[in-house]
Design an enzyme around this catalytic site. Structure first.
Site, PDB file in Angstrom:
ATOM      1  N   ARG A  84       0.845  -1.196   0.000  1.00  0.00           N
ATOM      2  CA  ARG A  84       0.000   0.000   0.000  1.00  0.00           C
ATOM      3  C   ARG A  84       0.879   1.245   0.000  1.00  0.00           C
ATOM      4  NH1 ARG A  84      -4.911  -1.838   4.167  1.00  0.00           N
ATOM      5  NH2 ARG A  84      -5.345  -3.789   3.057  1.00  0.00           N
ATOM      6  N   ARG A 101       1.684   1.540  10.225  1.00  0.00           N
ATOM      7  CA  ARG A 101       1.259   1.965   8.888  1.00  0.00           C
ATOM      8  C   ARG A 101       2.475   1.905   7.967  1.00  0.00           C
ATOM      9  NH1 ARG A 101      -3.364   5.028   7.593  1.00  0.00           N
ATOM     10  NH2 ARG A 101      -3.612   5.576   9.791  1.00  0.00           N
ATOM     11  N   GLU A 160      -7.218  -0.518  14.843  1.00  0.00           N
ATOM     12  CA  GLU A 160      -7.783  -1.580  14.007  1.00  0.00           C
ATOM     13  C   GLU A 160      -6.788  -2.720  13.762  1.00  0.00           C
ATOM     14  OE1 GLU A 160      -8.534  -2.357   9.346  1.00  0.00           O
ATOM     15  OE2 GLU A 160      -9.019  -0.322  10.045  1.00  0.00           O
ATOM     16  N   SER A 193     -10.781  -6.242   9.814  1.00  0.00           N
ATOM     17  CA  SER A 193     -12.024  -5.767   9.201  1.00  0.00           C
ATOM     18  C   SER A 193     -12.699  -6.964   8.557  1.00  0.00           C
ATOM     19  CB  SER A 193     -11.759  -4.715   8.118  1.00  0.00           C
ATOM     20  OG  SER A 193     -11.362  -3.501   8.686  1.00  0.00           O
ATOM     21  N   ARG A 222       0.443  -6.113  11.528  1.00  0.00           N
ATOM     22  CA  ARG A 222       0.115  -5.109  12.541  1.00  0.00           C
ATOM     23  C   ARG A 222      -0.228  -5.745  13.887  1.00  0.00           C
ATOM     24  NH1 ARG A 222      -4.275  -0.275  11.711  1.00  0.00           N
ATOM     25  NH2 ARG A 222      -2.815   0.340  10.064  1.00  0.00           N
TER      26      ARG A 222
END
Length: 435
Positions: free
Chosen positions: A270, A285, A357, A360, A397
């Site tokens: 990403r 991140r 988070e 998801s 993460r």
């Protein structure tokens, strides 16, 4: 002429028939997302004009065929005026075909920009308007000033950000020693638990064609996040959801075999566009990470229950890792293009005093299946678009939450019991200063 040999053929990403019957549903969804609800009227107008253009084309083509038969059976003296009329008709057919194709392109262009219609009950609003559905576990009373995951990772010889930046730039890192073993153990645990629950393990390709990336909805508002290799016209995936969604593209699945459940392990990439200055410390991140992603093909009737099952499997994994977390119902404006409903599990991060988070799970209804032409036959034998769902089961993460929540005063980390067999040790011990 469309590639299907008929002018104006569309692969609708929104069900136009349903839109005609209930345009207020799209309007309400757009408002809940904070998007323009007038798009419903633009779609209805283009749809009506497109259908009218198709009707005109079909009528003129039928007339042209009839005229052709008349010419072939006409006497010599009748043939000349008939040929002139046929020539005029031919010109009109071409014009009607061009108009139908133009309107189809306009309609497709608007459709491509419309996000999925949200599921009833999803909270309205933006990123901060989520609803907390549940909390599990209480943040541990440490009794000492906690170290953050990067300081712990450096003490343990597990994370090396400096050399990651030297080799690749900002937001890259090395997982070293027990850090590499911790990630491999975590992902292996996720894969084995998913397989035990009936998922087929997959190692998918991480470079995909534009039609696969676009078909999953990641080339709209998410396009700035995606790495593109122009020389090959391929995209690096940000989640194995993308290749797993493309796995059954242009197929009709056996209804009695549904649901199809896959668990994909892949590196993910990403660009983190727009995140300048956010989470620059450590591995929260980053540009590259590993992830085990659940992906399901099912029917619309079974999708809600399947969505809750995915959430349940995520919660079981977090419970086994003894992490305090909360479950949120994500607000419509934070769902992304493809999701109609999304639940996140956010783990407690002691040094931030906040939940972040980790997972998801999204119900994408038939949004991706329409773009990728994935169908099954209903009990009457009629092809229907499948429903797709996805959900994280482990990712890099998670190391952040594991290290911070299970740390000891001396900088060691006691691994949760369920994870120990996969890492091969009970405690991660400091190894001293970085070499």
């Amino acid at each position: 002429m469309s590639p299907h040999g008929f002018p104006g053929t569309l692969h609708n990403v929104i069900d136009l028939r349903a839109l005609r019957d209930d345009p207020d549903r799209l309007r309400a969804s757009q408002r809940a997302r904070g998007e323009d609800d007038a798009v419903a009227d633009r779609l209805l107008d283009l749809d009506s004009r497109h259908r009218s253009a198709l009707t005109r084309f079909e009528s003129l083509r039928a007339e042209q065929k009839s005229a052709g038969r008349s010419v072939s059976s006409a006497s010599p003296e009748e043939r000349e005026p008939l040929l002139a009329a046929a020539k005029t008709l031919s010109s009109q057919v071409k014009e009607a075909e061009a108009e139908a194709d133009r309107l189809a392109a306009d309609l497709s262009g608007v459709l491509a920009e419309v996000p999925n219609i949200i599921e009833e009950g999803a909270p309205a609003g933006g990123v901060d308007d989520f609803t907390v559905l549940d909390k599990a576990g209480a943040p541990r009373e440490l009794g000492f000033t906690p170290r953050d995951h990067l300081e712990l990772g450096e003490l343990l010889g597990a994370i090396d950000m400096d050399r990651g930046a030297k080799v690749s730039g900002a937001r890259f890192y090395f997982l070293t020693g027990v850090g590499a073993m911790l990630e491999l153990g975590l992902l292996n645990m996720a894969m084995q638990r998913a397989a035990a629950n009936g998922f087929t393990p997959m190692i998918p390709p991480v470079l995909v064609k534009p039609e696969t990336m676009g078909g999953t909805g990641f080339l709209g508002e998410h396009a700035p996040e995606v790495y593109h290799l122009p020389a090959d016209d391929l995209y690096l995936v940000g989640t194995s959801e993308v290749p797993l969604a493309g796995y059954h593209a242009n197929e009709i699945l056996a209804a009695d075999a549904l649901p199809h459940r896959y668990i994909g392990w892949s590196p993910c990439f990403r660009r983190e566009a727009g995140s300048y200055g956010k989470d620059t410390r450590g591995i929260i991140r980053v540009h590259q990470f590993n992830k085990a992603e659940m992906f399901v093909y099912t029917t619309a009737e079974r999708a809600h229950e399947e969505h809750l099952r995915l959430l349940g499997w995520q919660r079981e994994m977090l419970d086994l890792l003894e992490l305090p977390y909360r479950v949120i119902d994500t607000a419509a404006g934070d769902l992304g293009t493809s999701a109609a409903r999304k639940y996140d599990c956010e783990a407690w991060v002691p040094t931030q005093g906040a939940y972040r988070e980790l997972t998801s799970t999204s119900n994408c209804t038939d949004f991706q299946a329409r773009r990728l032409n994935i169908r099954y036959r209903d009990p009457e034998g009629k092809p229907r678009f499948a429903t797709t769902l996805n959900g994280t089961l482990a990712t890099t993460r998670w190391i952040v939450a594991i290290l911070e929540n299970h740390q000891q005063a001396d900088g060691s980390v006691v691994l949760p019991e369920a994870l120990r067999p996969f890492v091969g040790r009970e405690v991660l011990e400091p190894v001293g200063a970085k070499g």
